[in-house]
Design an enzyme around this catalytic site. Structure first.
Site, short mmCIF file in Angstrom:
data_model
loop_
_atom_site.label_atom_id
_atom_site.label_comp_id
_atom_site.label_asym_id
_atom_site.label_seq_id
_atom_site.Cartn_x
_atom_site.Cartn_y
_atom_site.Cartn_z
N HIS A 156 0.84 -1.22 0.00
CA HIS A 156 0.00 0.00 0.00
C HIS A 156 0.87 1.26 0.00
CE1 HIS A 156 -3.25 -2.78 1.27
NE2 HIS A 156 -2.31 -3.28 2.05
N SER A 277 16.25 21.26 -16.44
CA SER A 277 15.09 22.09 -16.74
C SER A 277 15.58 23.40 -17.34
CB SER A 277 14.32 22.36 -15.45
OG SER A 277 13.56 23.55 -15.57
N LYS A 283 17.30 21.42 -11.32
CA LYS A 283 16.60 20.18 -11.65
C LYS A 283 17.45 19.13 -12.38
CE LYS A 283 12.78 19.23 -11.21
NZ LYS A 283 11.54 19.65 -11.87
N GLU A 290 10.40 8.46 -17.47
CA GLU A 290 9.09 9.00 -17.83
C GLU A 290 8.69 8.61 -19.25
OE1 GLU A 290 8.77 13.05 -15.27
OE2 GLU A 290 10.42 12.92 -16.66
#
Ligand code: ARG
Length: 467
Positions: A156, A277, A283, A290
């Site tokens: 979970h 970024s 970043k 992704e």
């Protein structure tokens, strides 16, 4: 010359003509079209339709087409070719003259496309299985190098119990080995040859179907001509197997993204596979992960598109079947590109073992082991669960972990607690307690690594045997 213009009085609408062509994508099948055409030509010679001279010039012509295609991609820019079958016929006639038109004797494009696509799927299966063996090998190496390093395992997405990092990694090896197995299964069922099925009812020339099948590495000829010319089960099975594989890679990507975030910091993203970024200078983004997650959605779509294309088709060939090619190519190419990148990423990702270890120290991940301690001292399991639950409750009030409760406090819950309780709560003891095959006890994980290596080795051998 078109392959079918005789009965028509009017030319095709120019826009329709362009729109219905498949050469833009089925040019990928050229290699298989040439191989299958060679087999058909030899069968025509044996059946007495081609002379020895015809056969020689057809085979030479086919070889030359293959060579020209690999020498120059521009050769495949053909505005006129309807599909790969038409392209080969055109080129053959250009190379060897009228004899080239004899190659189509006794065959139909319906059996040709069914054959070419099976050969393509089979070849890609072999490549993908080799890539899977490679990737599993890389993950097994990382598992072995992780030694006795531990991390939290989640259910979970809540901290559940500690496991070895190696144990966690091997979970992915098992998923991927199942994918390799599914592909092998699909290869086996699909490895039958439609040649000789004709347009729908079987060839009208006495072709030796067994010899044609064998010469192309098939296990034998397909059993029914209607089925063979309209069946795309092999493609559906293949792309569905790929959708499972893509789903596994997507789950992997999602977990790695999560573990690379500042909230976990279990892994450091490898710079060669990450980007920055344009706005935020600090970043480092997990782009490879992704994109794996994003592209896997398209593979699921490809699987759906195939089944949808087939579900309404009466027997036998219908032009809708042309629409089954692109989802196959798209899914195959997506995974052929993805797997080596995933392997490269896995090779270079950094594991932050200290941070993982630190995370195993809190969150009551030894609670189940604590309950087991009581069970071993005769407390019924349900009651032991309750007592440890109460102990956790105490800890929450005092902001501490189970091992920090005094013996006195523990004994207020149950007289079964003794001094040795604390030893059973250490990370090493908790890990060692999971001493079953498939469990995370260090000795079991070492065994599991050996077993995985054997599975990977036999996968490699199978792939090698097909090469
Ligand atoms: N390009 C076609 C396909 O992919 C080849 C078969 C054409 N057959 C026909 N009867 N028009 O399905």
């Amino acid at each position: 010359m078109k392959m079918w213009s005789g009965r028509f009085r009017q030319p095709l609408d120019a826009e329709f003509e362009r729109w219905q062509r498949s050469f833009g994508f089925d040019k990928r099948l050229l290699k298989y079209e040439i191989e299958a055409s060679g087999s058909h030509a030899r069968a025509l010679k044996s059946a007495g339709v081609l002379s020895a001279d015809d056969l020689i010039s057809i085979l030479q012509g086919l070889r030359q087409i293959g060579e020209q295609a690999s020498a120059s991609p521009a050769f495949l820019e053909d505005e006129e070719a309807e599909d790969v079958h038409h392209f080969v016929e055109k080129q053959l006639v250009a190379l060897i003259g009228e004899a080239g038109y004899k190659l189509h004797s006794g065959r139909s494009r319906n059996e040709q496309i069914a054959t070419d696509l099976r050969l393509y799927v089979r070849a890609v299966i072999d490549q993908l299985r080799a890539e899977l063996a490679e990737l599993c090998g890389v993950i097994a190496d990382r598992a072995e190098q992780s030694g006795d390093a531990a991390m939290p395992a989640y259910t979970h997405l809540q901290r559940a119990e500690p496991v070895l990092v190696g144990h966690w990694l091997l979970a992915y090896v098992q998923m991927l080995l199942r994918d390799a197995d599914r592909l092998a299964d699909c290869r086996k069922r699909g490895n039958l040859c439609p040649l000789g099925s004709g347009a729908v009812a079987g060839a009208t020339v006495p072709l030796d179907r067994t010899t044609m099948a064998e010469s192309l590495g098939f296990d034998g000829p397909t059993a029914n001509s209607l089925d063979a010319t309209s069946d795309r089960d092999f493609a559906i099975e293949f792309v569905n197997a790929l959708s499972l594989l893509a789903m596994h890679l997507s789950r992997w990507a999602e977990e790695m993204i999560l573990f690379s975030s500042q909230e976990y910091e279990f892994i450091g993203l490898p710079e060669p596979y990450s980007t920055g970024s344009s706005a935020m200078p600090q970043k480092k983004n997990p782009d490879l992960l992704e994109l794996v997650r994003g592209k896997s959605g398209r593979v699921l779509g490809n699987a759906m598109a195939l089944s949808a294309a087939l579900k309404g088709l009466p027997l036998a060939y219908n032009k809708d079947l042309q629409e089954t090619q692109e989802p196959v190519f798209a899914a195959a190419e997506a995974l052929l590109q993805m797997l080596p990148l995933v392997a490269g990423w896995m090779k270079s990702v950094e594991f932050h073992f200290e941070r993982m270890l630190e995370s195993t120290q809190s969150g009551f991940m030894n609670a189940w082991a604590a309950a087991t301690y009581l069970v071993q001292r005769g407390v019924p399991s349900r009651l032991a669960h309750e007592k440890i639950g109460r102990a956790v409750q105490m800890c929450l009030e005092r902001n501490c972990e189970l091992q920090e409760l005094s013996l006195e406090s523990l004994q207020s819950l149950s007289p079964a607690f003794g001094e040795d309780f604390y030893e059973s709560l250490t990370l090493a003891a908790v890990l060692a307690a999971h001493d079953v095959p498939g469990g995370t006890a260090p000795a079991r994980v070492r065994q599991a690594i050996d077993m995985a290596r054997k599975q990977i080795e036999s996968l490699r051998e199978e792939v090698h045997a097909h090469a």
